[in-house]
Design a protein around this motif. Structure first.
Motif, PDB file in Angstrom:
ATOM      1  N   LEU A 149       0.842  -1.202   0.038  1.00 50.14           N
ATOM      2  CA  LEU A 149      -0.070   0.171   0.089  1.00 50.14           C
ATOM      3  C   LEU A 149       0.866   1.000   0.046  1.00 50.14           C
ATOM      4  O   LEU A 149       0.602   2.040  -0.645  1.00 50.14           O
ATOM      5  N   LYS A 150       1.925   1.155   0.701  1.00 49.32           N
ATOM      6  CA  LYS A 150       2.839   2.391   0.640  1.00 49.32           C
ATOM      7  C   LYS A 150       3.400   2.799  -0.723  1.00 49.32           C
ATOM      8  O   LYS A 150       3.582   3.920  -0.962  1.00 49.32           O
ATOM      9  N   GLU A 154       2.833   6.107  -2.809  1.00 45.64           N
ATOM     10  CA  GLU A 154       4.151   6.825  -3.388  1.00 45.64           C
ATOM     11  C   GLU A 154       4.062   7.107  -4.957  1.00 45.64           C
ATOM     12  O   GLU A 154       4.447   8.104  -5.367  1.00 45.64           O
ATOM     13  N   SER A 155       3.883   5.833  -5.313  1.00 47.89           N
ATOM     14  CA  SER A 155       3.490   5.927  -6.807  1.00 47.89           C
ATOM     15  C   SER A 155       2.442   7.005  -7.259  1.00 47.89           C
ATOM     16  O   SER A 155       2.583   7.666  -8.343  1.00 47.89           O
ATOM     17  N   ALA A 156       1.390   7.004  -6.710  1.00 44.71           N
ATOM     18  CA  ALA A 156       0.250   7.753  -7.048  1.00 44.71           C
ATOM     19  C   ALA A 156       0.626   9.279  -6.838  1.00 44.71           C
ATOM     20  O   ALA A 156       0.366  10.082  -7.483  1.00 44.71           O
ATOM     21  N   LEU A 157       1.176   9.351  -5.520  1.00 40.71           N
ATOM     22  CA  LEU A 157       1.803  10.897  -5.193  1.00 40.71           C
ATOM     23  C   LEU A 157       2.789  11.336  -6.304  1.00 40.71           C
ATOM     24  O   LEU A 157       2.529  12.360  -6.844  1.00 40.71           O
ATOM     25  N   GLN A 181       5.164  15.552   1.611  1.00 37.05           N
ATOM     26  CA  GLN A 181       3.994  14.699   1.272  1.00 37.05           C
ATOM     27  C   GLN A 181       4.699  13.328   1.390  1.00 37.05           C
ATOM     28  O   GLN A 181       4.100  12.252   2.158  1.00 37.05           O
ATOM     29  N   ILE A 182       5.865  13.285   0.635  1.00 36.80           N
ATOM     30  CA  ILE A 182       6.456  11.828   0.806  1.00 36.80           C
ATOM     31  C   ILE A 182       6.647  11.502   2.403  1.00 36.80           C
ATOM     32  O   ILE A 182       6.957  10.206   2.921  1.00 36.80           O
ATOM     33  N   LYS A 183       7.445  12.691   2.964  1.00 36.26           N
ATOM     34  CA  LYS A 183       8.037  12.289   4.507  1.00 36.26           C
ATOM     35  C   LYS A 183       6.587  11.878   5.194  1.00 36.26           C
ATOM     36  O   LYS A 183       6.864  11.059   6.039  1.00 36.26           O
ATOM     37  N   MET A 184       5.788  12.810   5.194  1.00 37.07           N
ATOM     38  CA  MET A 184       4.485  12.476   5.722  1.00 37.07           C
ATOM     39  C   MET A 184       4.035  11.090   5.580  1.00 37.07           C
ATOM     40  O   MET A 184       3.615  10.206   6.784  1.00 37.07           O
ATOM     41  N   LEU A 185       4.153  10.684   4.228  1.00 36.89           N
ATOM     42  CA  LEU A 185       3.423   9.273   4.230  1.00 36.89           C
ATOM     43  C   LEU A 185       4.395   8.301   4.710  1.00 36.89           C
ATOM     44  O   LEU A 185       3.938   7.169   5.213  1.00 36.89           O
ATOM     45  N   SER A 186       5.467   8.244   4.949  1.00 35.76           N
ATOM     46  CA  SER A 186       6.491   7.621   5.397  1.00 35.76           C
ATOM     47  C   SER A 186       6.187   7.429   6.885  1.00 35.76           C
ATOM     48  O   SER A 186       6.290   6.161   7.397  1.00 35.76           O
ATOM     49  N   LYS A 191       4.192   4.133  11.649  1.00 36.46           N
ATOM     50  CA  LYS A 191       3.619   4.275  12.913  1.00 36.46           C
ATOM     51  C   LYS A 191       2.631   2.827  12.762  1.00 36.46           C
ATOM     52  O   LYS A 191       2.135   2.299  13.642  1.00 36.46           O
ATOM     53  N   ALA A 192       2.151   2.680  11.517  1.00 37.50           N
ATOM     54  CA  ALA A 192       1.334   1.250  11.398  1.00 37.50           C
ATOM     55  C   ALA A 192       1.874   0.131  11.419  1.00 37.50           C
ATOM     56  O   ALA A 192       1.322  -0.888  11.742  1.00 37.50           O
TER      57      ALA A 192
END
Length: 278
Positions: A149-150, A154-157, A181-186, A191-192
């Motif tokens: 999912l990550k 990332e690909s979609a972003l 946004q990449i940093k926030m996504l990471s 956390k997950a």
């Protein structure tokens, strides 16, 4: 007819007794033959099936263990050994969730009978193993799904910023919207995965003698909490004193530490990897 029935039952019981003698001598094949004869004579007696299952257990013939323990439990669902053996067979098949249910039934039966059976320790050990393996299996699946999912996010972003022309970093090297946004996504995905990341169990949840997570914590008058079985062994073999404070201590002075026990149960519910045995 009644006399004939009694005679058959007596013959079956003699076969069981002979089987027990063979079992004690580790003559498992002979013991199985005796229990099989007893079963043929009286198929509705659960202990005959149970004894034969135990022979198969010693031989690690798991399919036969499962078959015989199920037959025994169908006749008497209160057999602690029956649930233990069935759980062991299911554990070998990697049916962890079902194995866990059987081991928990066995422990609950011992608890409801207020039994101090030494078998409780064996059952807890395999229960812990089953719960850890169940966590490990599902953890691997969860981590793979999260990673997939990550990568998709990332690909979609990246595609979004490429199409909007905002993919290139700022000329001064500062972070732009895409990199932020990449940093926030990471961070979100990190956390997950925290719940599936083994760490050291908090000290207050561990015995000060074994350093393993508590199962049956008791507190001494000195205010120190220990694993009951370990502390009792200390009192019996070392002396009647608190291992840490050295204060005089007798078994009747021990009090269950219910607060710590509840905390351990809550922790294990959220962190099943902590069932891993040292």
């Amino acid at each position: 007819m009644a006399e004939g029935g009694d005679g058959v039952a007596q013959q079956a019981e003699l076969r069981r007794i002979e089987g027990n003698a063979c079992f004690k001598k580790a003559r498992l094949g002979a013991a199985i033959d005796c229990y099989t004869e007893a079963i043929a004579l009286c198929p509705d007696v659960a202990v005959y099936w149970m004894n034969r299952a135990l022979c198969h257990f010693r031989r690690k013939e798991w399919a036969k263990v499962e078959e015989d323990s199920r037959r025994a439990l169908a006749l008497d669902d209160t057999l602690v050994k029956g649930h233990y053996l069935l759980g062991s067979a299911l554990l070998d098949k990697e049916e962890f969730a079902l194995a866990i249910k059987e081991f928990e039934k066995a422990l609950n039966l011992l608890k409801s009978a207020n039994s101090t059976d030494k078998m409780a320790e064996d059952i807890w050990q395999v229960l812990a193993k089953a719960k850890y393996l169940d966590w490990e299996k599902h953890s691997t699946e969860r981590v793979w799904r999260i990673q997939s999912l990550k990568e998709a996010c990332e690909s979609a972003l990246q595609e979004h910023h490429f199409l909007s022309g905002t993919l290139v970093e700022d000329s001064d090297g500062s972070s732009n919207e895409y990199s932020e946004q990449i940093k926030m996504l990471s961070e979100v995905f990190s956390k997950a995965t925290l719940a599936d990341t083994p760490v050291d169990v908090p000290d207050y949840l561990c015995c000060q003698i074994t350093f393993e997570i508590f199962r049956d914590p008791v507190i001494t008058p000195s205010g120190v909490t220990y694993e009951r079985a370990v502390l009792l062994e200390h009192l019996d073999k070392v002396g009647n004193f608190d291992p840490v404070t050295r204060e005089p201590l007798k078994e009747h002075q021990l009090v269950p530490n219910l607060a710590i026990k509840e905390a351990v149960q809550a922790y294990l519910k959220e962190h099943s990897w902590a069932y891993r045995l040292n």
